[in-house]
Motif scaffolding. Structure first.
Motif, short mmCIF file in Angstrom:
data_model
loop_
_atom_site.label_atom_id
_atom_site.label_comp_id
_atom_site.label_asym_id
_atom_site.label_seq_id
_atom_site.Cartn_x
_atom_site.Cartn_y
_atom_site.Cartn_z
N HIS A 68 0.83 -1.20 0.00
CA HIS A 68 0.00 0.00 0.00
C HIS A 68 0.86 1.26 0.00
O HIS A 68 0.50 2.27 -0.61
CB HIS A 68 -0.99 -0.01 1.17
CG HIS A 68 -0.52 0.64 2.43
ND1 HIS A 68 -0.60 2.00 2.65
CD2 HIS A 68 0.03 0.12 3.55
CE1 HIS A 68 -0.14 2.28 3.85
NE2 HIS A 68 0.26 1.16 4.41
N HIS A 108 -15.79 6.17 2.39
CA HIS A 108 -14.84 5.29 3.08
C HIS A 108 -15.42 5.09 4.49
O HIS A 108 -15.22 5.90 5.39
CB HIS A 108 -13.46 5.92 3.11
CG HIS A 108 -12.87 6.11 1.74
ND1 HIS A 108 -12.50 5.05 0.94
CD2 HIS A 108 -12.62 7.23 1.02
CE1 HIS A 108 -12.03 5.51 -0.21
NE2 HIS A 108 -12.10 6.84 -0.19
N VAL A 139 -8.05 0.85 -1.69
CA VAL A 139 -9.19 -0.04 -1.42
C VAL A 139 -10.15 -0.04 -2.62
O VAL A 139 -10.67 -1.09 -3.01
CB VAL A 139 -9.92 0.40 -0.13
CG1 VAL A 139 -11.15 -0.47 0.12
CG2 VAL A 139 -8.97 0.34 1.06
N CYS A 152 -8.99 1.45 7.05
CA CYS A 152 -8.36 0.20 6.62
C CYS A 152 -6.88 0.28 6.95
O CYS A 152 -6.24 1.32 6.75
CB CYS A 152 -8.57 0.01 5.12
SG CYS A 152 -7.90 -1.53 4.46
N VAL A 165 -9.29 -7.68 2.18
CA VAL A 165 -10.37 -6.99 1.47
C VAL A 165 -11.12 -7.97 0.59
O VAL A 165 -10.52 -8.70 -0.21
CB VAL A 165 -9.81 -5.83 0.62
CG1 VAL A 165 -10.92 -5.17 -0.20
CG2 VAL A 165 -9.13 -4.81 1.50
N LYS A 184 -13.76 -5.94 5.19
CA LYS A 184 -12.58 -6.62 5.73
C LYS A 184 -13.03 -7.92 6.39
O LYS A 184 -12.89 -8.11 7.59
CB LYS A 184 -11.79 -5.73 6.68
CG LYS A 184 -12.58 -5.04 7.77
CD LYS A 184 -11.65 -4.19 8.64
CE LYS A 184 -12.43 -3.44 9.70
NZ LYS A 184 -11.54 -2.60 10.54
#
Length: 341
Positions: A216, A273, A247, A277, A283, A311
């Motif tokens: 990420h 959102h 995401v 996360c 995910v 999640k």
């Protein structure tokens, strides 16, 4: 002072126009890295020959890869001191982006509202992504919660923009030349046409991806997104917050399983959102068909889809009895996709 600490809430004024640095020329490298970071398999973005058979000159850059580049330009001026990115609306993909195009971003501040705690406020901006010819390739509205530099600074007048709850099919742009008349369903990976989907239908996309810390952060750097919450643990000691676009891309690419022929994103109606996360979260995604629409192109239909990333939560479980998002819901995205008829 030569360094840039970023703008704080009290630095914005409704009507401000911000020209963002730095223009970026995209190449096949962005595509390769995008397909490395996400399980992207939509055929139109994987094969020049498939794209040419659909009437385009070559395979474009993935819609969301182009979105991330445009979005990333805005971060130093809009969300460097953000607490969280809150939502999206009125997103229109106006023309494909191809390797060799140079993208830049311009934003207009269209709304401001100080929060009751006096320490933060919400900033609404409308951002336009432009190519090297000065042509708009996309536009969207987003709103961000931003810290104040000085909690005692006076609040600006509240202006909350009046935004469409969703785009109409007539608001969508069909790329010039796009033609699904000879669409190869075998090469695309699934047989399902526009007419095979029913309003209210839900699709569990089955697969999942566990987010790794390095991946990420690599993705966020790729898009030149400098928001501190994604890198600096002193801003969020419980963990570096995953960039919301990471995401979105994971969920969109997971949706291939069941929506392989939802080839192009044409519009973003709304997005939230719902919960933070962090690295280590797995995910998963599910979709709901919200609407179907014909377009002026007889070979192309539009599906309005709700894409939900979780999640590990149960599919199709979006909100609790209190109307709030379930704690496992990460993303609730409402978008239009172009599908062969």
């Amino acid at each position: 002072m030569k360094t840039n600490p970023g703008r704080f809430f009290e630095d914005y004024r409704v009507g401000d126009t911000i020209h963002h640095a730095v223009p970026r020329t995209v190449s096949g490298g962005e595509r390769a890295l995008y397909h490395t970071l996400y399980p992207a398999r939509h055929a139109l973005y994987s094969s020049d020959e498939f794209a040419r058979a659909c009437g385009l000159p070559a395979s474009p850059l993935d819609d969301l890869a182009a979105f991330h580049v445009v979005f990333g330009k805005t971060v130093p001026d809009v969300s460097l001191n953000a607490v969280a990115n809150l939502g999206y609306a009125e997103g229109r993909f106006l023309q494909p982006v191809y390797p060799g195009d140079t993208l830049r971003s311009v934003s207009e501040v269209i709304g401001l509202k100080q929060n009751s705690n006096g320490k933060t406020g919400v900033v609404w901006v409308r951002t336009t992504g432009l190519n090297q010819k000065g042509e708009a390739v996309m536009s969207y509205v987003r709103w961000v919660m931003v810290r104040k530099r000085d909690a005692d600074a006076p609040a600006p007048d509240t202006v909350v923009p009046d935004l469409k709850p969703h785009l109409d099919a007539a608001d969508l742009t069909i790329p010039a030349g796009l033609d699904f008349s000879d669409y190869d369903f075998a090469l695309a990976g699934e047989p399902h046409r526009w007419g095979d989907y029913a309003v209210g239908e839900t699709i569990d996309h089955v697969d999942g991806v566990t987010i790794e810390e390095a991946e990420h952060m690599m993705a966020t750097r790729l898009w030149q997104n400098t928001a501190k919450v994604h890198f600096d643990l002193t801003f969020r000691p419980e963990g570096r917050l995953i960039y919301g676009g990471h995401v979105i891309s994971l969920a969109r690419t997971l949706s291939f399983n069941g929506l392989a022929n939802a080839q192009m994103i044409a519009g973003l109606n709304a997005g939230a959102h719902a919960n933070p996360c962090f690295a280590g979260d797995t995910v998963k995604a599910w979709s709901e068909v919200l609407d179907r629409a014909e377009t002026a192109n007889p070979s192309v239909g539009a599906l309005r889809l709700r894409l939900v990333a979780t999640k590990g939560g149960a599919p199709f479980d979006l909100r609790g009895a209190d109307g709030k998002y379930q704690p496992d819901v990460l993303l609730d995205l409402d978008y239009w996709a172009l599908v062969p008829r």
